[in-house]
Write an enzyme that holds these catalytic residues in place. Structure first.
Site, PDB file in Angstrom:
ATOM      1  N   LYS A  47      -0.462  15.078  -9.995  1.00 51.40           N
ATOM      2  CA  LYS A  47       0.591  14.772 -10.964  1.00 51.40           C
ATOM      3  C   LYS A  47       1.545  15.952 -11.136  1.00 51.40           C
ATOM      4  O   LYS A  47       2.737  15.755 -11.431  1.00 51.40           O
ATOM      5  CB  LYS A  47      -0.018  14.348 -12.295  1.00 51.40           C
ATOM      6  CG  LYS A  47      -0.707  12.981 -12.237  1.00 51.40           C
ATOM      7  CD  LYS A  47       0.255  11.861 -11.823  1.00 51.40           C
ATOM      8  CE  LYS A  47      -0.379  10.494 -11.897  1.00 51.40           C
ATOM      9  NZ  LYS A  47       0.561   9.401 -11.552  1.00 51.40           N
ATOM     10  N   SER A 101       2.183  12.537 -15.583  1.00 51.80           N
ATOM     11  CA  SER A 101       1.078  12.533 -16.543  1.00 51.80           C
ATOM     12  C   SER A 101       1.058  13.862 -17.261  1.00 51.80           C
ATOM     13  O   SER A 101       1.533  14.881 -16.725  1.00 51.80           O
ATOM     14  CB  SER A 101      -0.253  12.319 -15.818  1.00 51.80           C
ATOM     15  OG  SER A 101      -1.353  12.542 -16.688  1.00 51.80           O
ATOM     16  N   TYR A 110      -6.446  15.130  -9.580  1.00 47.10           N
ATOM     17  CA  TYR A 110      -5.455  14.289 -10.246  1.00 47.10           C
ATOM     18  C   TYR A 110      -4.394  15.153 -10.921  1.00 47.10           C
ATOM     19  O   TYR A 110      -3.189  14.865 -10.836  1.00 47.10           O
ATOM     20  CB  TYR A 110      -6.161  13.402 -11.267  1.00 47.10           C
ATOM     21  CG  TYR A 110      -5.269  12.409 -11.978  1.00 47.10           C
ATOM     22  CD1 TYR A 110      -4.889  11.224 -11.347  1.00 47.10           C
ATOM     23  CD2 TYR A 110      -4.825  12.641 -13.275  1.00 47.10           C
ATOM     24  CE1 TYR A 110      -4.077  10.297 -12.005  1.00 47.10           C
ATOM     25  CE2 TYR A 110      -4.017  11.728 -13.931  1.00 47.10           C
ATOM     26  CZ  TYR A 110      -3.647  10.561 -13.300  1.00 47.10           C
ATOM     27  OH  TYR A 110      -2.843   9.656 -13.951  1.00 47.10           O
ATOM     28  N   ASP A 152       0.871  -1.167   0.000  1.00 44.20           N
ATOM     29  CA  ASP A 152       0.000   0.000   0.000  1.00 44.20           C
ATOM     30  C   ASP A 152       0.910   1.220   0.000  1.00 44.20           C
ATOM     31  O   ASP A 152       1.594   1.502   0.990  1.00 44.20           O
ATOM     32  CB  ASP A 152      -0.883  -0.008   1.253  1.00 44.20           C
ATOM     33  CG  ASP A 152      -1.783   1.223   1.367  1.00 44.20           C
ATOM     34  OD1 ASP A 152      -1.632   2.167   0.562  1.00 44.20           O
ATOM     35  OD2 ASP A 152      -2.626   1.246   2.284  1.00 44.20           O
TER      36      ASP A 152
END
Length: 259
Positions: free
Chosen positions: A161, A144, A157, A64
């Site tokens: 990133k 990304s 997100y 994890d």
């Protein structure tokens, strides 16, 4: 014939599916000892079996990335099995789209915790192992194109990133004195199970126009990426070829964003 990663031990988080699975298989084909670190141990073990049956070297580990002790245990497993750690790929990630004005604290915190904090912890714990064993090492982070510009349905997100890019640069500066390089790559639209999930969730929140097909339409090379398109860059960043590169993010997106 000498393969490019012969004898190198590489941990890939989120290695049981999508980009991570492609990387793990590609590294094994180049001679690496691969540790497939994933929350889904069953899927990691299934991929491990495929790699071993094909003549490669791999082991599965339940990790994890948001739990420091779990990350430490995954690294310890790699070292116990193969003797040392040579490269650590912070690839695990997730996304849960919401319209910008609907984003909640819990959504933001979850996406940031997995995608940004998980990378910080991974860099730190891999670096501690590299320093302890000597000889430097390589950290590679999955960023990304969303880290280069904000997408309204993926705001947390995108923020996470962007944080990955900054952590890559900060880690490179902090760890260069130990012979440790920290780099990353930034995929664009990649045909993975994550995008199948995202398309469904975007439809559910009325943002289907921002899905896989729409984002793929602007790619100069005319198609979305397959996970296999990421592998050559991953091999390069794990191999000696990239020893004089650090603090960099390599785009792998077919010409979606030109900066």
């Amino acid at each position: 014939m000498t393969r490019r990663l012969d004898g190198r031990t590489i941990v890939v988080t989120g290695g049981a599916s999508g980009i991570g699975a492609a990387l793990a298989s590609g590294f094994a084909a180049e001679g690496a000892n691969v540790v497939i670190a994933d929350l889904n141990l069953e899927a990691a073990e299934a991929l491990t079996s495929e790699i071993v049956e094909s003549g490669g070297s791999a082991v599965a580990s339940r990790v994890d990335v948001t739990d420091r002790e779990s990350v430490r245990a995954g690294i310890a497993h790699a070292v116990e099995r193969y003797g040392r750690l040579d490269a650590y790929f912070n690839n695990a990630g997730m996304n849960s789209p919401m319209k910008f004005l609907d984003i909640t604290e819990s959504n933001f915190e979850l996406v940031m915790r997995v995608n940004a904090l998980g990378v910080l912890v991974g860099i730190q714990e891999a670096a501690k192992q590299f320093i302890a064993q000597g000889g430097g090492g390589k950290v590679v982070n999955t960023a990304s194109i969303a880290g280069r510009q904000g997408f309204s349905s993926f705001a947390p997100y995108s923020a996470a990133k962007a944080a990955v890019i900054s952590l890559t640069q900060a880690g490179a500066r902090a760890l260069a004195e130990h012979g440790i390089t920290v780099n990353g790559f930034a995929p664009g639209v990649v045909a993975t199970p994550l995008w199948t999930k995202l398309d469904r969730e975007l439809e559910e929140i009325g943002e289907g126009q921002n899905g896989f097909d729409s984002m793929s339409s602007g790619i100069l090379l005319g198609r979305p990426a397959d996970p296999s398109d990421i592998v050559p860059t991953g091999v390069f960043l794990a191999a000696a070829d990239s020893d004089y590169i650090t603090g960099q993010i390599i785009p792998i997106e077919g010409g979606m964003i030109l900066v």
